[in-house]
Each structure stands twice: as C-alpha cells, then as structure tokens.
Design a protein around this motif. Structure first.
Motif, PDB file in Angstrom:
ATOM      1  N   ARG A  71      49.695  -7.774 -13.831  1.00  0.00           N
ATOM      2  CA  ARG A  71      48.464  -8.483 -13.229  1.00  0.00           C
ATOM      3  C   ARG A  71      47.627  -7.307 -12.385  1.00  0.00           C
ATOM      4  N   ALA A  72      48.353  -6.280 -11.626  1.00  0.00           N
ATOM      5  CA  ALA A  72      47.503  -5.343 -10.717  1.00  0.00           C
ATOM      6  C   ALA A  72      46.908  -4.243 -11.698  1.00  0.00           C
ATOM      7  N   THR A  73      47.431  -4.110 -12.969  1.00  0.00           N
ATOM      8  CA  THR A  73      46.787  -3.241 -13.689  1.00  0.00           C
ATOM      9  C   THR A  73      45.740  -3.946 -14.386  1.00  0.00           C
ATOM     10  N   GLN A  74      45.645  -5.056 -14.827  1.00  0.00           N
ATOM     11  CA  GLN A  74      44.538  -5.722 -15.274  1.00  0.00           C
ATOM     12  C   GLN A  74      43.460  -5.853 -14.178  1.00  0.00           C
ATOM     13  N   MET A  75      43.770  -5.898 -12.863  1.00  0.00           N
ATOM     14  CA  MET A  75      42.831  -6.079 -11.690  1.00  0.00           C
ATOM     15  C   MET A  75      42.203  -4.698 -11.696  1.00  0.00           C
ATOM     16  N   LYS A  76      43.045  -3.577 -11.852  1.00  0.00           N
ATOM     17  CA  LYS A  76      42.424  -2.248 -11.627  1.00  0.00           C
ATOM     18  C   LYS A  76      41.595  -1.939 -13.049  1.00  0.00           C
ATOM     19  N   ASN A  77      41.948  -2.267 -14.057  1.00  0.00           N
ATOM     20  CA  ASN A  77      41.081  -2.067 -15.346  1.00  0.00           C
ATOM     21  C   ASN A  77      39.589  -2.825 -15.240  1.00  0.00           C
ATOM     22  N   LEU A  78      39.887  -3.790 -14.780  1.00  0.00           N
ATOM     23  CA  LEU A  78      38.722  -4.850 -14.486  1.00  0.00           C
ATOM     24  C   LEU A  78      37.584  -4.405 -13.605  1.00  0.00           C
ATOM     25  N   LEU A  79      38.190  -3.852 -12.282  1.00  0.00           N
ATOM     26  CA  LEU A  79      37.344  -2.939 -11.290  1.00  0.00           C
ATOM     27  C   LEU A  79      36.676  -1.826 -12.047  1.00  0.00           C
ATOM     28  N   HIS A  80      37.548  -1.267 -12.742  1.00  0.00           N
ATOM     29  CA  HIS A  80      36.785   0.188 -13.530  1.00  0.00           C
ATOM     30  C   HIS A  80      35.776  -0.297 -14.284  1.00  0.00           C
ATOM     31  N   ASN A  81      35.807  -1.412 -14.875  1.00  0.00           N
ATOM     32  CA  ASN A  81      34.872  -2.027 -15.924  1.00  0.00           C
ATOM     33  C   ASN A  81      33.594  -2.193 -15.103  1.00  0.00           C
ATOM     34  N   ILE A  82      33.539  -2.974 -14.097  1.00  0.00           N
ATOM     35  CA  ILE A  82      32.470  -3.410 -12.955  1.00  0.00           C
ATOM     36  C   ILE A  82      31.883  -2.143 -12.808  1.00  0.00           C
ATOM     37  N   ILE A  83      32.538  -1.073 -12.290  1.00  0.00           N
ATOM     38  CA  ILE A  83      32.230   0.161 -11.795  1.00  0.00           C
ATOM     39  C   ILE A  83      31.343   0.874 -12.789  1.00  0.00           C
ATOM     40  N   GLU A  84      31.966   0.917 -13.864  1.00  0.00           N
ATOM     41  CA  GLU A  84      31.072   1.521 -14.971  1.00  0.00           C
ATOM     42  C   GLU A  84      29.787   0.915 -15.499  1.00  0.00           C
ATOM     43  N   THR A  85      29.842  -0.643 -15.666  1.00  0.00           N
ATOM     44  CA  THR A  85      28.560  -1.319 -15.659  1.00  0.00           C
ATOM     45  C   THR A  85      27.799  -1.116 -14.618  1.00  0.00           C
ATOM     46  N   ASN A  86      28.153  -1.067 -13.180  1.00  0.00           N
ATOM     47  CA  ASN A  86      27.231  -0.792 -12.204  1.00  0.00           C
ATOM     48  C   ASN A  86      26.402   0.658 -12.387  1.00  0.00           C
ATOM     49  N   ARG A  87      27.279   1.698 -12.861  1.00  0.00           N
ATOM     50  CA  ARG A  87      26.824   2.921 -13.001  1.00  0.00           C
ATOM     51  C   ARG A  87      25.834   2.889 -14.310  1.00  0.00           C
ATOM     52  N   GLN A  88      25.812   2.271 -15.284  1.00  0.00           N
ATOM     53  CA  GLN A  88      25.089   2.112 -16.350  1.00  0.00           C
ATOM     54  C   GLN A  88      23.668   1.391 -15.856  1.00  0.00           C
ATOM     55  N   MET A  89      23.888   0.254 -15.010  1.00  0.00           N
ATOM     56  CA  MET A  89      22.619  -0.463 -14.500  1.00  0.00           C
ATOM     57  C   MET A  89      21.682   0.520 -13.842  1.00  0.00           C
ATOM     58  N   GLN A  90      22.537   1.299 -12.925  1.00  0.00           N
ATOM     59  CA  GLN A  90      21.801   2.104 -12.072  1.00  0.00           C
ATOM     60  C   GLN A  90      21.062   3.341 -12.906  1.00  0.00           C
ATOM     61  N   HIS A  91      21.619   3.657 -13.776  1.00  0.00           N
ATOM     62  CA  HIS A  91      20.992   4.732 -14.670  1.00  0.00           C
ATOM     63  C   HIS A  91      19.827   4.045 -15.349  1.00  0.00           C
ATOM     64  N   ARG A  92      19.934   2.929 -15.884  1.00  0.00           N
ATOM     65  CA  ARG A  92      18.916   2.512 -16.756  1.00  0.00           C
ATOM     66  C   ARG A  92      17.668   2.035 -15.862  1.00  0.00           C
ATOM     67  N   LEU A  93      18.121   1.614 -14.749  1.00  0.00           N
ATOM     68  CA  LEU A  93      16.894   1.326 -13.545  1.00  0.00           C
ATOM     69  C   LEU A  93      16.248   2.509 -13.328  1.00  0.00           C
ATOM     70  N   TRP A  94      16.912   3.717 -13.033  1.00  0.00           N
ATOM     71  CA  TRP A  94      16.309   5.175 -12.518  1.00  0.00           C
ATOM     72  C   TRP A  94      17.258   6.060 -12.714  1.00  0.00           C
TER      73      TRP A  94
END
Length: 234
Positions: A71-94
């Motif tokens: 379960r901890a590994t799943q949470m870690k992977n989910l957080l990494h996916n959210i971080i990557e999505t956030n990074r992509q959103m930042q890049h697309r905005l500016w």
C-alpha cells in the motif's frame, strides 16, 4: 474628406483598434498563464514534495507487513504521478526556461524533446548567441514553434522536421519545415479543430509586433511555417 473615403478610413482605424486590443488581451493572457504556472510550482509543488518526504519517513516506521508495504508503494507511485502531472501542467501554461535560460535554450530543448517523444528526426539550427529581442518577441517565437510541432504530430504525418532561427540586427526569423503531406492535404483536418484558430491568433500576434506569419506547402511536399519579427529600434 469625401463620402467614399470615410468608410476606408473607418475600416483602417477599426482594424488598428482591434489589433491593439488583441495585443493587450494576449499580453494579459500570457501574464495570467505565467502567474498560474508559478502558483502551481510554489504552492502545489512544495506541498507534494513535503508529502513525499513524510511518506518516506512513515514507510520506515511501518512494521514489515507485505500488505502495508504494498500500500505504501502504491501511494508513493500515485504521488510521483501527481508530481509529474503538475510539472506538465506548469510547462503547458508557461515555459519558465524562456525567462531563466533564454529563448535559445527554450526552443532547442522543445525541438529535442519533440523528436525523442514522437520518434521524429528533429533538427535545430540556432544562433550562437542569445538573440536580443523583447520578451513579447520570444513568447511569439516559442508559441509558434509549439503550434507548428503540434500540427506536425496531429496532421502532417512527417518523419523529419527542421527548425531554423536566423537572427540579425533588424529582425529575427523562425522557420519550421517538415516532410509531411503538405498543408493542402491536411487543410480539412486543420479546419476541423482548433489548429486553424491557433495559427490565426499567432498570425495576429506577429502582425501586432509588426511582423508576419506564413504557412505554405513546399514544391516537393511538406509544409513550411515562417515567422518574421522586426526588432524595435534601440
């Protein structure tokens, strides 16, 4: 002034007013996108990083239970996916590289990433030194390249693209040439989505800065997009 000349004068004045308004709207939109991107970075980015650190510390304190560790590994992977999505959103905005590293780096890295992501032979020729252009010029060049590469992926069916930036004392020119099906072959597809409007907006932005944007089919196939922007007087 004759009655026949008045409508011509009115139309020219109206066109100038609309062009100025569009330039103002685009500048405001650019500033808003940059502000939103920085908020995502400063607020959400720091919170996600903190969550990752807390999760790591919490995982170290968990008992050696396989179900808990999974379960901890799943949470870690989910957080990494959210971080990557956030990074992509930042890049697309500016694209912050435009301001912190310059337009040469921003354009060059965009071409490199495009080629690696889509399996296209992407070549880039840039000036040896950073062009001396206003921020508004650099934004238009970056947006034009983004739009051109997006259209190549969506419609052109190209296997190679060449990006060239020519910089001189009077003007700066961006050329994006692909070996795809050509503008005439995919014009219907362009008209079916927002690509047509994206190019129109970019063309108006170039005109507002005193420049031009053209999109033409090559004699041997492919499409060439060219943006020419005059440099303001010192």
């Amino acid at each position: 002034m004759s009655a026949q000349a008045q409508p011509v004068h009115f139309d020219a004045q109206r066109a100038a007013e609309l062009s100025e308004l569009l330039g103002h709207v685009n500048a405001c939109w650019d500033n808003e996108r940059r502000s939103l991107s920085r908020q995502l970075h400063d607020s959400m980015g720091s919170s996600l990083t903190a969550l990752t650190m807390h999760l790591g510390l919490l995982t170290q304190k968990l008992p050696p239970d396989p179900a808990l560790m999974e379960r901890a590994t799943q949470m870690k992977n989910l957080l990494h996916n959210i971080i990557e999505t956030n990074r992509q959103m930042q890049h697309r905005l500016w694209n912050d590289k435009l301001e912190f590293l310059g337009v040469r780096v921003a354009l060059g890295e965009l071409v490199t990433q495009f080629g690696e992501q889509h399996g296209v032979a992407a070549r880039c020729s840039l000036p040896e030194e950073e062009p001396r252009c206003p921020r508004s010029h650099n934004v238009v060049l970056l947006r034009a390249l983004e739009e051109a590469l997006h259209n190549i992926v969506s419609h052109a069916q190209a296997s190679s693209v060449d990006v060239v930036v020519d910089d001189n004392d009077d003007e700066i020119m961006l050329t994006v040439k692909d070996n795809g099906v050509g503008v005439s072959a995919h014009s219907d597809a362009i008209g079916a989505d927002n690509a047509k409007h994206g190019l129109r907006v970019l063309r108006e932005r170039a005109v507002y800065l005193g420049g031009t944007l053209t999109l033409v089919a090559g004699a041997d196939g492919g499409t060439t997009l060219t943006v020419v922007l005059p440099k303001p007087a010192p």
